[in-house]
Design a protein around this motif. Structure first.
Motif, mmCIF file in Angstrom:
data_model
loop_
_atom_site.group_PDB
_atom_site.id
_atom_site.type_symbol
_atom_site.label_atom_id
_atom_site.label_comp_id
_atom_site.label_asym_id
_atom_site.label_seq_id
_atom_site.Cartn_x
_atom_site.Cartn_y
_atom_site.Cartn_z
ATOM 1 N N ALA A 13 -1.120 1.319 -3.366
ATOM 2 C CA ALA A 13 -1.942 0.356 -4.171
ATOM 3 C C ALA A 13 -3.280 0.298 -3.455
ATOM 4 O O ALA A 13 -4.861 -0.192 -3.903
ATOM 5 N N GLU A 14 -3.264 -0.026 -1.589
ATOM 6 C CA GLU A 14 -4.706 0.391 -1.933
ATOM 7 C C GLU A 14 -5.927 1.001 -1.985
ATOM 8 O O GLU A 14 -7.188 0.933 -1.777
ATOM 9 N N GLY A 15 -4.943 2.568 -2.289
ATOM 10 C CA GLY A 15 -5.812 3.672 -2.040
ATOM 11 C C GLY A 15 -6.528 3.529 -3.967
ATOM 12 O O GLY A 15 -7.780 3.956 -3.930
ATOM 13 N N PHE A 16 -5.825 2.909 -5.118
ATOM 14 C CA PHE A 16 -6.373 2.284 -5.996
ATOM 15 C C PHE A 16 -7.480 1.421 -5.896
ATOM 16 O O PHE A 16 -8.730 1.253 -6.924
ATOM 17 N N ALA A 17 -7.877 0.223 -4.375
ATOM 18 C CA ALA A 17 -8.888 -0.451 -4.819
ATOM 19 C C ALA A 17 -9.795 0.095 -4.340
ATOM 20 O O ALA A 17 -11.198 -0.315 -4.098
ATOM 21 N N MET A 18 -9.802 1.065 -3.201
ATOM 22 C CA MET A 18 -11.262 2.159 -3.443
ATOM 23 C C MET A 18 -11.280 2.880 -4.153
ATOM 24 O O MET A 18 -12.745 3.930 -3.573
ATOM 25 N N ARG A 38 0.301 8.187 -2.231
ATOM 26 C CA ARG A 38 1.727 8.000 -1.903
ATOM 27 C C ARG A 38 1.869 6.841 -1.649
ATOM 28 O O ARG A 38 2.160 6.522 -0.768
ATOM 29 N N SER A 39 3.264 6.198 -1.728
ATOM 30 C CA SER A 39 3.452 4.779 -0.895
ATOM 31 C C SER A 39 5.603 4.969 -0.770
ATOM 32 O O SER A 39 6.164 6.823 -1.136
ATOM 33 N N LEU A 40 5.338 4.801 0.613
ATOM 34 C CA LEU A 40 6.587 4.796 1.602
ATOM 35 C C LEU A 40 7.704 3.362 1.137
ATOM 36 O O LEU A 40 8.741 3.054 2.235
ATOM 37 N N THR A 41 7.084 2.767 0.547
ATOM 38 C CA THR A 41 7.780 1.397 0.539
ATOM 39 C C THR A 41 8.894 1.001 -0.344
ATOM 40 O O THR A 41 9.590 0.594 -0.483
ATOM 41 N N LYS A 42 9.342 2.355 -1.378
ATOM 42 C CA LYS A 42 9.807 2.235 -2.603
ATOM 43 C C LYS A 42 11.231 2.676 -1.285
ATOM 44 O O LYS A 42 12.500 1.806 -1.478
ATOM 45 N N THR A 43 11.448 4.137 -1.797
ATOM 46 C CA THR A 43 12.756 4.499 -1.217
ATOM 47 C C THR A 43 12.457 4.158 0.408
ATOM 48 O O THR A 43 14.523 3.812 0.687
ATOM 49 N N PHE A 44 11.783 3.875 1.488
ATOM 50 C CA PHE A 44 11.951 3.793 2.544
ATOM 51 C C PHE A 44 12.583 2.015 2.698
ATOM 52 O O PHE A 44 12.553 1.254 3.758
ATOM 53 N N ALA A 45 12.159 1.187 1.386
ATOM 54 C CA ALA A 45 12.143 -0.002 1.311
ATOM 55 C C ALA A 45 11.527 -0.550 2.567
ATOM 56 O O ALA A 45 11.968 -1.846 3.125
ATOM 57 N N LEU A 46 10.252 -0.980 1.934
ATOM 58 C CA LEU A 46 9.151 -1.391 3.376
ATOM 59 C C LEU A 46 8.262 -2.330 2.349
ATOM 60 O O LEU A 46 6.818 -1.966 2.899
ATOM 61 N N GLY A 89 7.422 -5.199 2.131
ATOM 62 C CA GLY A 89 6.782 -6.298 2.915
ATOM 63 C C GLY A 89 5.329 -5.477 4.348
ATOM 64 O O GLY A 89 5.084 -6.764 4.597
ATOM 65 N N LEU A 90 6.156 -4.170 4.388
ATOM 66 C CA LEU A 90 5.242 -3.679 5.137
ATOM 67 C C LEU A 90 4.070 -2.969 4.741
ATOM 68 O O LEU A 90 2.852 -2.681 5.418
ATOM 69 N N ARG A 91 3.408 -2.810 3.844
ATOM 70 C CA ARG A 91 2.862 -1.786 3.191
ATOM 71 C C ARG A 91 2.583 -1.100 3.380
ATOM 72 O O ARG A 91 1.252 -0.358 4.180
ATOM 73 N N CYS A 92 3.277 0.630 3.502
ATOM 74 C CA CYS A 92 2.726 1.978 3.849
ATOM 75 C C CYS A 92 2.607 2.654 2.597
ATOM 76 O O CYS A 92 3.344 2.889 1.690
ATOM 77 N N GLY A 93 1.332 3.273 2.746
ATOM 78 C CA GLY A 93 1.641 4.627 2.531
ATOM 79 C C GLY A 93 -0.080 4.946 2.599
ATOM 80 O O GLY A 93 -0.449 5.570 3.751
ATOM 81 N N TYR A 94 0.074 6.204 1.771
ATOM 82 C CA TYR A 94 -1.199 7.377 2.168
ATOM 83 C C TYR A 94 -1.689 8.371 0.552
ATOM 84 O O TYR A 94 -1.270 8.105 0.347
ATOM 85 N N ALA A 95 -2.905 8.622 1.439
ATOM 86 C CA ALA A 95 -4.188 9.505 0.678
ATOM 87 C C ALA A 95 -4.390 10.702 0.783
ATOM 88 O O ALA A 95 -4.479 11.024 2.228
ATOM 89 N N LEU A 96 -3.665 12.368 -0.050
ATOM 90 C CA LEU A 96 -3.833 13.723 0.307
ATOM 91 C C LEU A 96 -5.092 13.625 0.123
ATOM 92 O O LEU A 96 -5.224 13.881 -2.178
#
Length: 353
Positions: free
Chosen positions: A92-97, A207-215, A217-224
């Motif tokens: 979601a941070e990527g959308f804010a950018m 991409r988000s890592l919060t769904k499959t890896f159940a994170l 609450g930690l907020r992890c992702g990246y843009a390519l």
């Protein structure tokens, strides 16, 4: 087409749609949760142990070396250059950018995740909604030629539609940036339609890592994406934007063993989804469109009352009417294992009776 972003009094809403309503609001504590599309209650043991081992580093500021190592691991996972990777505090941070890219007209393909539309409207970027009808295929997407930013999800939340990569790429135009939200990309075995491994100057993948890896609450992702696009997105970003545990999690989840683990989870999701579809069909509950994501879009009569009665029975589902193009009779349910799935379908059967 509606481009009146400057006329919106409250960017949280557009018309009758609450753009900032998300499933966590529906998942009241104590209820059986079908509203949030996170896999499990917390990260797998191997990931939790990895994060625990990094706790002693919290007395130091996140280092450039740690950030670089995480970007290099993400790049290796997708066959990209590290300069094509931007680490994010959740997708979601990527959308804010996105407003920092200065689009003249943004086209949002709906029904879909609403956070990018909120971010763009809040920044007073002119926006048009491109509404797809069931079965929500891109072949019917009337995207204005003037749109220089197009955003879509693949697989799409909440419709569970997986678009062929060729159909996504057909939306490219000279002078246009195509933004593909692949937050649930790793929940599809083999990721056959993903664009994450394609180095294209006019395609940005989130991409988000919060769904499959159940994170969650930690907020992890990246843009390519292209380095110049990523540089424009992060202009003015705060120093140390990600914490040490986020960097460690992104690196860990992008390593080969973790990618293989996620693919096994994706295959298990397929099994669980097939069983849920069987149960729902036997109960006469309508599932909208073919599903390829870890959630299903249902259509029920008197949806608002159905949600209320399910909540009284201890079950939380995601309301659908906050997604543009859907109405109160749509509800989204996460794919769960057989036992909770049976509990959901039993409750639905009782409510609909």
């Amino acid at each position: 087409m509606d481009t009146r972003a400057s006329d919106a009094v409250d960017p949280n809403r557009w018309g009758d749609v609450d753009l900032r309503h998300h499933g966590d609001v529906d998942a009241v504590p104590g209820l059986l949760d079908f509203a949030v599309n996170v896999r499990g209650d917390g990260p797998p043991d191997w990931l939790a142990a990895r994060l625990a081992s990094a706790v002693p580093t919290l007395g130091r500021y996140p280092s450039e070396q740690a950030e670089r190592a995480a970007r290099e691991q993400v790049a290796a996972r997708h066959g990209r250059d590290p300069d094509e990777v931007l680490l994010l505090g959740g997708g979601a941070e990527g959308f804010a950018m996105l407003p920092r890219l200065g689009p003249r007209l943004a086209a949002l393909i709906h029904p879909s995740f609403t956070e990018p539309e909120y971010a763009l409207r809040e920044a007073r970027v002119p926006v048009t909604q491109v509404l797809l009808a069931p079965p929500y295929r891109l072949s019917g997407a009337a995207v204005p030629d003037a749109a220089d930013l197009v955003v879509l999800g693949n697989p799409t939340n909440p419709t569970s539609t997986l678009h062929p990569a060729a159909d996504v790429l057909a939306l490219r135009r000279h002078g246009r940036l195509l933004v593909v939200d692949e937050a649930f990309g790793d929940a599809v075995p083999g990721e056959p339609e993903s664009l994450a491994g394609r180095s294209l100057p006019d395609v940005l993948v989130l991409r988000s890592l919060t769904k499959t890896f159940a994170l969650a609450g930690l907020r992890c992702g990246y843009a390519l994406g292209a380095p110049d696009v990523l540089a424009r997105m992060q202009k003015g970003r705060a120093h140390w934007p990600l914490g040490s545990l986020q960097l460690e999690a992104i690196r860990a989840c992008s390593e080969a063993d973790a990618v293989a683990w996620a693919d096994r989870e994706a295959r298990q999701i397929e099994v669980e989804r097939a069983e849920m579809l069987r149960l729902l069909a036997a109960a006469g509950v309508e599932v909208v469109g073919p599903a390829r994501a870890p959630f299903l879009l249902l259509r029920v009569p008197d949806g608002e009352l159905v949600r209320k009665k399910l909540q009284e029975k201890g079950i939380a589902v995601r309301r659908g009417d906050t997604f543009p193009g859907l109405d109160p009779n749509h509800i989204r349910v996460a794919v769960r294992a057989a036992e909770p799935a049976r509990a959901l379908v039993t409750a639905l059967t009782e409510v609909l009776a």
